[in-house]
Design an enzyme around this catalytic site. Structure first.
Site, mmCIF file in Angstrom:
data_model
loop_
_atom_site.group_PDB
_atom_site.id
_atom_site.type_symbol
_atom_site.label_atom_id
_atom_site.label_comp_id
_atom_site.label_asym_id
_atom_site.label_seq_id
_atom_site.Cartn_x
_atom_site.Cartn_y
_atom_site.Cartn_z
ATOM 1 N N ASP A 209 -42.725 5.394 -0.283
ATOM 2 C CA ASP A 209 -43.336 5.362 -1.597
ATOM 3 C C ASP A 209 -43.577 6.794 -2.037
ATOM 4 O O ASP A 209 -44.001 7.615 -1.245
ATOM 5 C CB ASP A 209 -44.694 4.643 -1.492
ATOM 6 C CG ASP A 209 -44.631 3.305 -2.181
ATOM 7 O OD1 ASP A 209 -43.751 3.142 -3.030
ATOM 8 O OD2 ASP A 209 -45.454 2.438 -1.848
ATOM 9 N N PHE B 110 -54.013 -2.638 -18.942
ATOM 10 C CA PHE B 110 -52.568 -2.625 -18.695
ATOM 11 C C PHE B 110 -52.146 -3.992 -18.144
ATOM 12 O O PHE B 110 -52.786 -4.536 -17.254
ATOM 13 C CB PHE B 110 -52.253 -1.545 -17.668
ATOM 14 C CG PHE B 110 -50.796 -1.409 -17.349
ATOM 15 C CD1 PHE B 110 -49.994 -0.535 -18.082
ATOM 16 C CD2 PHE B 110 -50.212 -2.149 -16.330
ATOM 17 C CE1 PHE B 110 -48.653 -0.399 -17.790
ATOM 18 C CE2 PHE B 110 -48.871 -2.020 -16.045
ATOM 19 C CZ PHE B 110 -48.090 -1.146 -16.783
ATOM 20 N N ASP C 206 -45.779 -5.061 -2.394
ATOM 21 C CA ASP C 206 -44.883 -4.545 -1.357
ATOM 22 C C ASP C 206 -44.556 -5.608 -0.315
ATOM 23 O O ASP C 206 -43.625 -5.440 0.465
ATOM 24 C CB ASP C 206 -45.528 -3.363 -0.613
ATOM 25 C CG ASP C 206 -45.604 -2.121 -1.476
ATOM 26 O OD1 ASP C 206 -44.713 -1.961 -2.328
ATOM 27 O OD2 ASP C 206 -46.537 -1.325 -1.292
#
Lengths: 701, 599
Positions: free
Chosen positions: A320, A390, A541
């Site tokens: 990542d 968001f 993930d």
């Protein structure tokens, strides 16, 4: 108090710590039980040989011996030592692991939990034992309390001392929502309070898994260990046939040469024990246990030895970007206004849009606005502002201000350039080309552009800067030499990703990564026959973690991520993957090197024993006594003693592991072949000669 | 080493590589069963139709192994039956009786297993029919079987996640039809040009120019040496004025005997016989033809796995071991024998003679070409001889013994050399792979527990057979009574016999009377298991490898070409292959050598 105590218990132990030596010696004798010996077929042969020579000694005392009682006794004693030394090596490795497990188990002391009736702070609670908590229960943990079982914070923020698990004494923040919501049983809240939802049933918790792994390390053999054991058994069978058939050969030689004595059973057993790969056979399980123990010291929990071994085979590393390659989170670094907009106006709008945004990026915009233009934080309520969070659908966030005024809503939005462009164009306006250019400039610099729109007016772009970690480039270069390809995973657009990838020196990158993209990437690498490792912490993930061959979940990550992975890094340090790969490789290298050493040793042992065993029949064979060992019995004793002592001499290597160097396979092989192959040929010649000189000097033989 | 020996070895190897390279590329095409060759393909497919075989169906390893065993089992029965019935069959001008059951059984297993150990003397036992149909037939089929297994293993490496390793029937048909038959035809014609006979005439009685008187051991009716009360053989003087010349269809059998690394001679004297190997030139090409297909298969291997360097590495390791050990024989045989020196025999190399230890060697070949032939015939699993290995110097005789004990992996037999060496490569890769910290992989295929299990069986089979059969022979009267030299040399003879049988070589340290029921059956068992107890695990490995993915090469992959790997492979072959025999060798040739030169 608690901090220092637990920390000291997880300190690294010396190789031959006196606290471990005595129990290991005792346990070496306990392991003489046939059932334990049977676990290692090579050592079982030595064990049988020890028993046989002991019986031969008793027979010789009764006056019917095939050789002098003192010779048979000395051989028997050293064969027993060979067995004991191998036992001792294993015990020592196990006692180190046990000490680690014991310090963990101390954490499992009964904890009283405060079980909440309703999942809300301030609700009534009752005291129950931690062992009675079930998945889904909600507990309150306050200052000074120990978190009873693994769980997820659903309310509150607190500092937590996790040193008992991680060994790191600095307290960490745990809060609801986001990536810092997981708490581990056995850790202690230092300040404030948390409402925690329990996520595991009794016996499934982290500590339980950790203890089981440490204690179970010796029981499960890893795939390569199994393959190696098969080879060692085959070699043992061959040498068994070699020595057994030597007796008729010797009898025939004596009969035809009409000279000397046939080789004695004691000498044949000594020859057999010297030839079979006792060095690796005696240390094989030690290496496995020590490898797991090293993982523990690196603060990584593997669910199986298989996973540790697989780590050594990894070809592709998916990393990542955030936290691994770059320092934590992006920071706002610049305001780039649109034409006819001042920098201050842009800063003001950006600050408004970010006021309620709790992400680090959002906060950094507020901070930058204050630094540059001294724009103070405003109260959301005072502005009649409503935060628009968001979402995956809108892919933007912001505020609506003054919905009750006659002027109507003032909608301020910020988001990625393409999202905002679509938004503005949907409102029927043109996205200014200057802003597009600014966005591209920012992206090319490796930073992330954030476009701010006030109503229908594009205000400009904010630059969020990524800072690549120091020294990371060198690590990637090292990985490349190891033959491991590094791939950076990021949600950024291609331009930004390419800039950071170049700066950090990764081999490839996946931009605008979605969970599906990650999964597809892993599968495509696996289809090419590569072994993929990745780290992850978020719930999104989890599918990729489950698909990867070696998946390291961060301890700070979500429960879903931890369950999907096959390792958990207690330090939550994404660069830990590099260490894990090295430990995996070390385990295999140590086994391979000792196997080579063990087989190479046989040459010298032949030169010691063959002339000695047949010299009475064929005196000419003494020409093969190239070491000029003083007498046949001294030659055989020296070989047997060397064979036993070499196990002890190699215990530190078995525990520490052969050092891994990232120099590429060919060089590494060359180096290890020289040390353990050629060294394995030469060392016993020197060792046997030295032992022979000592034995002769002390006139033992 | 003499200049002559160096030159001989140098020219031979250069010519060998020059011929084997193109042949290897051709062999790779044969292994890929899609390649067709004009009208012969019609014949090939006609054969499939006749036998009811679908050439396009691919077999998994178990089916492949089953087909192979059935084929070789039927072959054994057929060869046995022909020998037992040869009086009733045509082409028996000398009216030889049926072969005894134990000898026939031994010979049948021997020819099927590509060993071609001969307990019998061809010219006084076998009819032309038996020689041509049963024995020569198996010369082709056993070589084709070896090639088939090699192809199957190569496919295991080359393929990517498949369950099958090819079709056995297609592999043996194509190997025979496209490779062995054409090569043998050409070589047989060449040999006839050199003087090798090819006829069906009955034996000719010719008068000797010089009548010969010699003394020989009396034998009893059943061929055993007659011994006096002290156990020494009873000698008698014989004068002969005429000689019977054995004839027959030799050239056709000779060519495949060498090309197929079979080694079973038409005559008892094998390639030392002038009708089998008349000239130094024929001798040179016989040596070349023994090495030809095993060498070419290394190139075929490189081609089929898509990396010629892999083939070169295997060949490099084989060549280095061979050059080193053949040099030992060449030097040893060029030495003067101390016992003959004591009798003032001139053994020095001069303009008039090549010199060296000439006992048991043909003067038309000399010491060098005989020593080199011995090294070649034992480094491969051929076993044809042009001199008597029993009469070599102790070290000169030990090298052929060691070359066989390597497991016939240095060039080895047709197919079997390559598959044997690849097993050692797997072993080398396993140990070395661990040493660099990765699960070992060879040619992109992971070597895991199953492969190691099968590899272990393969490396166990021959040492266990050789050593335990030798021990068994030494412990029984039936075993020791056949020994002509009751000393370290006699022990070496038994060790040689079982090393030769279990490794499917077939050459013999004469001096051991092995045509007894005891040796015939024990040797037959060693030959059968030495062949098929290796092939089955190897096919299992092929099947398991075929199912695996082929991994990509990265900087972390251990390179399996280049000097380091060659050195590693040689070390593993030496340490794992030969270390087992060190004590036995010490009690045989080594002590013999030390005794001989200690005088």
């Amino acid at each position: 108090m608690h901090v220092s105590e637990s920390h000291s218990s997880r300190q690294r132990m010396n190789l031959f710590d006196s606290r471990l030596l005595m129990p290991a010696i005792v346990s070496a004798f306990k392991k003489l039980h046939p059932r334990t010996q049977w676990r290692s077929p090579v050592m079982f042969v030595v064990y049988i040989g020890s028993i046989l020579t002991s019986l031969l000694f008793i027979q010789s005392l009764l006056g019917k011996g095939e050789a002098s009682p003192s010779f048979i006794l000395a051989t028997a004693i050293w064969l027993w030592f060979t067995v004991l030394f191998a036992n001792f090596a294993e015990s020592l490795a196990e006692s180190r692991s046990k000490a680690q497990a014991a310090s963990l188990r101390a954490l499992k002391k009964t904890v009283i939990a405060k079980k909440l009736a309703t999942p809300k702070h301030g609700a009534a609670w009752e005291e129950i034992s931690a062992g009675e908590l079930r998945k889904g229960d909600v507990v309150l943990v306050e200052t000074g309390d120990v978190i009873p079982v693994d769980g997820e914070v659903i309310e509150g923020i607190a500092t937590v001392d996790e040193s008992a698990i991680t060994g790191e004494s600095a307290p960490v923040i745990r809060e609801s929502g986001g990536d810092f919501s997981a708490v581990t049983g056995g850790t202690r809240v230092l300040s404030d309070w948390l409402v925690v939802r329990i996520v595991v049933n009794p016996g499934e918790a982290f500590i339980d898994r950790m203890i089981a792994m440490v204690e179970g390390a010796k029981r499960q053999k890893t795939p390569n260990e199994i393959a190696l054991t098969i080879l060692l058994i085959a070699l043992t069978i061959v040498f068994l046939v070699v020595t057994v058939t030597l007796l008729p050969m010797s009898l025939f030689a004596v009969e035809t040469a009409k000279l000397g004595e046939p080789v004695s059973v004691t000498v044949l057993i000594a020859l057999l024990v010297c030839l079979i790969p006792t060095t690796i056979g005696g240390l094989l399980s030690t290496i496995g246990v020590a490898g797991m123990s090293r993982m523990m010291q690196a603060n990584v929990i593997a669910t199986s030895g298989r996973a540790v071994e697989a780590a050594g085979d990894v070809d592709v590393l998916l990393l990542d970007k955030t936290g691994t390659i770059t320092l934590g989170n992006r920071q706002a670094s610049d305001f780039m206004p649109a034409p006819n907009v001042s920098e201050a106006q842009l800063a003001d709008a950006a600050q408004l849009a970010s006021l309620a945004d709790e992400t680090p990026e959002g906060r950094s915009i507020v901070v930058l606005a204050k630094q540059r233009f001294n724009i103070r934080e405003r109260e959301m309520e005072g502005l009649h502002a409503v935060f628009v969070p968001f979402t995956a659908q809108t892919r933007m966030s912001g505020v609506n201000i003054g919905e009750s005024t006659i002027l109507g809503e003032r909608a301020i939005r910020k988001g990625a350039a393409d999202t905002m462009k679509a938004y503005v164009e949907a409102l029927g306006h043109v996205f200014p080309p200057e802003v597009t250019r600014a966005v591209e400039d920012i992206a090319r610099r490796g930073s992330t552009p954030l476009v701010v729109v006030d109503g229908d007016r594009v205000m400009g772009a904010v630059e969020l800067k990524d800072i690549v970690k120091g020294g990371i480039k060198e690590r990637f270069a090292e990985l490349r030499r190891m033959g491991i390809k590094t791939v950076m995973i990021t949600g950024d657009n291609r331009l930004t990703a390419a800039a950071i990838a170049a700066e950090a020196g990764v081999d490839d990158f996946l931009a605008e990564a979605t969970p599906e993209e990650k999964l597809r990437l892993i599968r495509s690498y696996q289809a090419q026959g590569r072994l993929v490792a990745m780290t992850g912490d978020g719930t999104n993930d989890a599918p990729a973690l489950a698909q990867a061959d070696v998946a390291v979940a961060m301890n700070s990550g979500t429960q879903a991520a931890k369950e999907a992975g096959n390792m958990v890094d207690l330090d939550s340090n994404p660069t830990k993957l590099l260490e894990i790969v090295e430990i995996g490789k070390q385990m295999l290298m140590t086994r391979g090197s000792l196997t080579t050493f063990s087989i190479a040793n046989d040459i010298a042992k032949y030169f010691a024993i063959i002339p000695a065993a047949f010299t009475t029949t064929y005196p000419q064979l003494n020409l093969l006594n190239v070491m000029h060992l003083s007498s046949p019995s001294s030659a055989i004793m020296s070989a047997v003693i060397f064979n036993a002592l070499i196990i002890v001499a190699l215990i530190p290597l078995a525990l520490k592991g052969v050092k891994y160097r990232a120099v590429g396979a060919a060089l590494l092989l060359q180096r290890n072949l020289l040390i353990y192959g050629l060294g394995g040929v030469i060392v016993p010649f020197v060792g046997i000669k030295l032992i022979d000189m000592i034995l002769t000097g002390l006139s033992f033989v | 080493m003499s200049a002559q020996s160096l030159l001989l070895l140098g020219i031979l190897l250069s010519l060998l590589f020059a011929l084997a390279y193109p042949l290897g590329l051709y062999l790779a095409k044969i292994g890929e069963s899609t390649t067709t060759f004009g009208w012969i393909s019609k014949l090939e497919h006609g054969l499939y139709r006749l036998a009811g075989i679908d050439p396009n169906s691919s077999m998994n390893w178990k089916t492949y192994a089953f087909a192979l065993l059935v084929f070789n089992g039927i072959g054994t029965l057929a060869v046995y039956a022909v020998q037992r019935l040869q009086t009733s069959l045509p082409l028996n001008p000398q009216a030889f009786p049926n072969v005894s059951p134990d000898s026939a059984f031994n010979t049948a297993v021997s020819f099927v297993s590509n060993t071609n150990w001969q307990g019998y003397a061809g010219e006084s036992t076998m009819s032309y029919f038996t020689q041509m149909l049963a024995l020569t037939g198996q010369n082709f089929f056993s070589a084709a079987t070896g090639m088939a297994v090699a192809y199957a293993l190569i496919r295991g490496f080359a393929s990517h996640s498949t369950k099958t390793i090819g079709n056995f029937w297609v592999d043996i048909t194509r190997s025979t039809l496209y490779v062995l038959l054409p090569l043998s035809t050409v070589f047989a014609i060449f040999l006839m040009g050199q003087g090798v006979i090819q006829n069906f005439s009955s034996y000719q009685e010719v008068s000797l120019l010089d009548p010969v008187t010699y003394s020989q051991a009396k034998t009893t009716a059943d061929g055993q040496p007659l011994k006096d009360e002290k156990g020494n053989p009873v000698m008698e003087n014989v004068t002969v004025k005429t000689q019977t010349l054995a004839l027959g269809p030799v050239a056709s059998q000779e060519a495949i005997k060498l090309l197929g690394t079979n080694g079973g001679g038409f005559f008892n004297a094998n390639s030392a016989h002038p009708f089998e190997n008349p000239t130094p030139l024929s001798n040179f090409f016989e040596m070349l033809s023994i090495l030809l297909i095993p060498t070419a298969l290394c190139f075929a291997f490189g081609k089929m796995v898509g990396d010629m360097r892999q083939g070169w590495a295997i060949l490099g390791a084989m060549t280095l071991i061979f050059v080193l050990l053949s040099s030992v024989v060449l030097v040893a045989e060029q030495q003067a024998h101390p016992a003959l020196q004591a009798l003032n025999v001139d053994q020095t190399s001069s303009a008039l003679q090549a010199g060296g230890n000439m006992e048991g060697k043909e003067s038309r070949f000399g010491a060098s070409a005989s020593a080199l032939f011995a090294a070649i015939t034992t480094t491969t699993s051929c076993g044809a001889v042009n001199s008597m290995h029993d009469s070599f110097m102790p070290l000169g005789g030990m090298v052929p013994l060691i070359l066989m004990q390597f497991g016939e992996v240095v060039f080895g037999g047709v197919g079997s050399g390559l598959y044997g060496m690849l097993i050692f490569a797997i072993l080398a890769v396993f140990i070395a792979g661990l040493m660099i910290g990765r699960t070992p992989e060879y040619l992109g295929k992971k070597i895991q527990a199953f492969e190691m299990k099968m590899t272990s069986i393969v490396i166990l089979v021959t040492p266990v057979l050789v050593l335990s059969c030798t021990a068994l022979a030494l412990m029984s009267d039936a075993g020791t009574s056949s020994i002509a030299n009751p000393n370290a040399h006699g022990f070496a003879e038994i060790l040689y016999a079982f090393s030769s049988a279990a490794n499917n070589n077939g050459s013999a340290f004469a001096g051991l009377n092995a045509n007894t029921p005891f040796y015939n059956s024990l040797l037959a068992m060693a030959m059968w298991f030495g062949r098929f107890a290796m092939i089955i695990p190897i096919l299992a490995i092929a099947g398991s490898l075929a199912e695996k993915k082929r991994l990509e090469v990265t900087a972390g992959t251990m390179p399996t070409h280049g000097v380091l790997f060659i050195a590693l492979l040689i070390s593993v072959v030496v340490l794992v292959g030969v270390l087992n025999y060190v004590p036995a060798l010490a009690l045989g040739p080594i002590v013999e050598h030390l005794q001989l030169f200690a005088r």
